[in-house]
Scaffold this motif. Sequence first.
Motif, PDB file in Angstrom:
ATOM      1  N   ARG A 164      -0.366  -3.495 -14.158  1.00 59.28           N
ATOM      2  CA  ARG A 164       0.908  -4.219 -14.173  1.00 59.28           C
ATOM      3  C   ARG A 164       1.782  -3.761 -15.336  1.00 59.28           C
ATOM      4  O   ARG A 164       2.993  -3.606 -15.184  1.00 59.28           O
ATOM      5  N   VAL A 165       1.166  -3.529 -16.490  1.00 66.93           N
ATOM      6  CA  VAL A 165       1.927  -3.093 -17.657  1.00 66.93           C
ATOM      7  C   VAL A 165       2.524  -1.709 -17.431  1.00 66.93           C
ATOM      8  O   VAL A 165       3.683  -1.459 -17.760  1.00 66.93           O
ATOM      9  N   ILE A 166       1.753  -0.801 -16.829  1.00 67.17           N
ATOM     10  CA  ILE A 166       2.225   0.576 -16.639  1.00 67.17           C
ATOM     11  C   ILE A 166       3.208   0.681 -15.477  1.00 67.17           C
ATOM     12  O   ILE A 166       4.255   1.323 -15.601  1.00 67.17           O
ATOM     13  N   VAL A 170       4.506   1.060  -6.253  1.00 68.07           N
ATOM     14  CA  VAL A 170       3.529   1.976  -6.851  1.00 68.07           C
ATOM     15  C   VAL A 170       2.253   1.226  -7.217  1.00 68.07           C
ATOM     16  O   VAL A 170       1.148   1.703  -6.934  1.00 68.07           O
ATOM     17  N   SER A 171       2.384   0.065  -7.827  1.00 67.79           N
ATOM     18  CA  SER A 171       1.188  -0.686  -8.209  1.00 67.79           C
ATOM     19  C   SER A 171       0.431  -1.174  -6.974  1.00 67.79           C
ATOM     20  O   SER A 171      -0.803  -1.180  -6.961  1.00 67.79           O
ATOM     21  N   TYR A 205      -3.410  -0.260  -6.256  1.00 72.94           N
ATOM     22  CA  TYR A 205      -4.429  -1.265  -5.962  1.00 72.94           C
ATOM     23  C   TYR A 205      -5.089  -0.993  -4.603  1.00 72.94           C
ATOM     24  O   TYR A 205      -6.303  -1.140  -4.453  1.00 72.94           O
ATOM     25  N   SER A 206      -4.307  -0.601  -3.621  1.00 69.49           N
ATOM     26  CA  SER A 206      -4.849  -0.327  -2.282  1.00 69.49           C
ATOM     27  C   SER A 206      -5.781   0.872  -2.289  1.00 69.49           C
ATOM     28  O   SER A 206      -6.864   0.839  -1.694  1.00 69.49           O
ATOM     29  N   VAL A 207      -5.374   1.934  -2.966  1.00 71.57           N
ATOM     30  CA  VAL A 207      -6.209   3.143  -3.032  1.00 71.57           C
ATOM     31  C   VAL A 207      -7.520   2.841  -3.758  1.00 71.57           C
ATOM     32  O   VAL A 207      -8.592   3.283  -3.332  1.00 71.57           O
ATOM     33  N   ILE A 208      -7.453   2.079  -4.842  1.00 74.97           N
ATOM     34  CA  ILE A 208      -8.672   1.714  -5.566  1.00 74.97           C
ATOM     35  C   ILE A 208      -9.560   0.820  -4.696  1.00 74.97           C
ATOM     36  O   ILE A 208     -10.782   0.965  -4.692  1.00 74.97           O
TER      37      ILE A 208
END
Length: 65
Positions: A31-33, A40-41, A45-48
């Motif tokens: 979230r910070v990045i 993008v986040s 999250y989906s790819v992970i």
Amino acid sequence: MKTVDYIALVLVIIGAINWGLIGFFGFDLVRVIFGDMTIVSRILYSVIGVAGLYALSFFGRVQND
């Protein structure tokens, strides 16, 4: 196939580190990045998450020496 295994393992480790930071410190590095649930986040999250599901197949491929 070994390359895909290593990529999945790296992504699972990244996810585990992020969840550890959230659990211990309340700090969400993704979230910070990348921002709070930006596209993008959400993709990250989906790819992970998919990598984590793929990593479940490691249990069926573990060989005893």
